[in-house]
Scaffold this motif. Structure first.
Motif, PDB file in Angstrom:
ATOM      1  N   ILE A   1       0.846  -1.200   0.000  1.00  0.00           N
ATOM      2  CA  ILE A   1       0.000   0.000   0.000  1.00  0.00           C
ATOM      3  C   ILE A   1       0.878   1.245   0.000  1.00  0.00           C
ATOM      4  O   ILE A   1       1.937   1.283   0.609  1.00  0.00           O
ATOM      5  CB  ILE A   1      -0.972   0.026   1.222  1.00  0.00           C
ATOM      6  N   THR A   2       0.405   2.247  -0.718  1.00  0.00           N
ATOM      7  CA  THR A   2       1.134   3.505  -0.772  1.00  0.00           C
ATOM      8  C   THR A   2       0.099   4.642  -0.858  1.00  0.00           C
ATOM      9  O   THR A   2      -1.029   4.472  -0.419  1.00  0.00           O
ATOM     10  CB  THR A   2       2.185   3.462  -1.925  1.00  0.00           C
ATOM     11  N   GLY A   3       0.490   5.807  -1.405  1.00  0.00           N
ATOM     12  CA  GLY A   3      -0.412   6.965  -1.406  1.00  0.00           C
ATOM     13  C   GLY A   3      -0.150   7.820  -0.181  1.00  0.00           C
ATOM     14  O   GLY A   3       0.430   7.333   0.810  1.00  0.00           O
ATOM     15  N   PRO A   4      -0.562   9.105  -0.208  1.00  0.00           N
ATOM     16  CA  PRO A   4      -0.190  10.047   0.845  1.00  0.00           C
ATOM     17  C   PRO A   4      -0.540   9.615   2.278  1.00  0.00           C
ATOM     18  O   PRO A   4       0.255   9.831   3.199  1.00  0.00           O
ATOM     19  CB  PRO A   4      -0.943  11.332   0.488  1.00  0.00           C
ATOM     20  N   ALA A   5      -1.710   8.973   2.472  1.00  0.00           N
ATOM     21  CA  ALA A   5      -2.083   8.580   3.844  1.00  0.00           C
ATOM     22  C   ALA A   5      -1.100   7.536   4.371  1.00  0.00           C
ATOM     23  O   ALA A   5      -0.723   7.539   5.545  1.00  0.00           O
ATOM     24  CB  ALA A   5      -3.504   8.033   3.874  1.00  0.00           C
ATOM     25  N   VAL A   6      -0.667   6.640   3.481  1.00  0.00           N
ATOM     26  CA  VAL A   6       0.266   5.573   3.885  1.00  0.00           C
ATOM     27  C   VAL A   6       1.666   6.150   4.081  1.00  0.00           C
ATOM     28  O   VAL A   6       2.357   5.836   5.064  1.00  0.00           O
ATOM     29  CB  VAL A   6       0.271   4.440   2.837  1.00  0.00           C
ATOM     30  N   LEU A   7       2.090   7.037   3.154  1.00  0.00           N
ATOM     31  CA  LEU A   7       3.434   7.615   3.265  1.00  0.00           C
ATOM     32  C   LEU A   7       3.570   8.335   4.612  1.00  0.00           C
ATOM     33  O   LEU A   7       4.561   8.171   5.328  1.00  0.00           O
ATOM     34  CB  LEU A   7       3.709   8.592   2.121  1.00  0.00           C
TER      35      LEU A   7
END
Ligand SMILES: Cc1cc2nc3c(=O)[nH]c(=O)nc-3n(C[C@H](O)[C@H](O)[C@H](O)COP(=O)(O)OP(=O)(O)OC[C@H]3O[C@@H](n4cnc5c(N)ncnc54)[C@H](O)[C@@H]3O)c2cc1C
Length: 343
Positions: free
Chosen positions: A200-206
């Motif tokens: 999983i990635t994307g701003p919330a994950v980063l």
């Protein structure tokens, strides 16, 4: 014979003419600061971070870049129309050479691939180890260690998270993204998640990766969901990609049923708690958390070796996504330059 800095106040030594991280930062548009900044957006010594950020603020950064084209996005993040404008404005004249190591005699001798340079003071601003393909090296940490400093263990941050077997169902959703809320300790981030073949990635994950070490994170896949009277099945009712809902239900052996019959599914979607397997790795991490220990410095100067300084990402200060890391680099550099100018 070492070249002296005589007649020059300072010399920037860099192995790259173009600051490549800056160039590709913010997807080539360099998110150079944020409207709302406090020490709460960082990990590290909160008191020191606040002092430094107050000294050279986001307003000061905006003032410095006032004649470039920039935009405020998502109500708080400032992006240049092109990173090259930021680079041009910084107008750094550099001596292009790779630093091999630093030696202390009466003065410092900086050994480089283009000869030795003698200097009274050395400021280490060599950044973190993520994105080696952009020229990152561990030289800053090596210099610190060589002069007796401790390094808080280095970990990738602002990076995607990989999955354990139980969450492999997410991998089949590669390319799907939507807004979620992720809770990690006392922090929560409402922003996009993006599923990828690696995890999983994307701003919330980063952002979550900055606060994650090991253990569980909790995802609300339907933040703000309010139950409605409806006969639709969940996959048709929820305002998230249908592909996700169906995959989620299948993975948890639940039926795509009406809301009234989906209490368990809703509860699970709102409080999905699991332990990621690890980080995607330094090569995909925007920043390196950990670094040169702040308690062994005073005003960025080594307490062990006079006239040796560390600023920027090489320190154990790391910010969230949104321009916080560049703000830290600008603020710490400016804070030190004022001290040095007045000394
Ligand atoms: C893909 C990506 C996107 C990013 N986007 C953003 C963003 O939009 N906003 C934000 O705030 N932050 C962003 N960051 C983080 C930000 O770029 C860094 O935190 C910041 O650049 C760190 O600044 P620094 O001056 O400490 O180190 P760096 O910018 O890494 O500069 C270190 C310099 O030291 C040089 N160097 C290293 N080793 C040697 C050596 N041995 N000899 C000579 N020179 C050497 C390098 O060439 C480099 O120019 C991003 C990072 C990445 C990787």
């Amino acid at each position: 014979m070492a070249k002296h800095l005589k007649g020059k106040n300072f010399l920037i030594i860099d192995k790259n003419q173009t600051p490549l991280k800056l160039k590709i930062s913010g997807g080539g548009k360099c998110n150079f600061t944020n409207e709302f900044i406090s020490n709460d957006n960082y990990i590290g010594d909160k008191k020191l971070i606040q002092k430094v950020l107050t000294h050279y603020t986001n307003k000061d950064v905006l003032k410095f870049f006032k004649d470039i084209n920039y935009k405020r996005i998502k109500n708080n993040q400032y992006f240049a129309s092109n990173s090259n404008e930021i680079i041009k404005k910084l107008n750094q004249k550099k001596f292009i050479a790779e630093i091999l190591d630093v030696e202390k005699r009466d003065n410092f001798i900086v050994h480089t691939t283009k000869g030795d340079i003698e200097a009274k003071k050395v400021v280490v601003a060599t950044g973190g180890v993520s994105y080696k393909k952009l020229g990152a090296t561990d030289i800053g940490y090596k210099i610190a260690e060589q002069f007796g400093h401790d390094i808080i263990s280095l970990k990738p941050a602002l990076v995607g998270l990989s999955l354990q077997k139980e969450q492999f169902w997410m991998k089949s959703l590669s390319g799907v993204g939507f807004e979620v809320e992720i809770k990690i300790g006392k922090k929560s981030f409402q922003d996009n998640i993006l599923f990828s073949h690696r995890g999983i990635t994307g701003p919330a994950v980063l952002n979550s990766s900055l606060y994650w070490d090991r253990g569980k994170i909790e995802i609300d896949f339907i933040p703000g969901f309010k139950p409605l009277r409806s006969n639709k099945t969940l996959s048709n009712l929820l305002n998230i990609p249908k592909r996700f809902t169906l995959e989620f239900l299948k993975a948890h052996k639940l039926k795509d049923d009406t809301l009234q019959n989906s209490k368990k599914a809703i509860e699970l979607l709102q409080n999905y708690s699991f332990a990621p397997a690890g980080y995607f790795g330094f090569e995909m991490a925007e920043v390196t958390k950990g670094g040169v220990k702040l308690s062994e410095l005073k005003n960025f100067e080594s307490k062990k070796v006079k006239n040796l300084y560390f600023i920027g990402e090489v320190l154990e200060v790391t910010g969230e996504l949104g321009g916080y890391n560049l703000q830290w680099c600008f603020s710490s550099a400016k804070y030190l330059s004022l001290l040095l100018c007045n000394s």
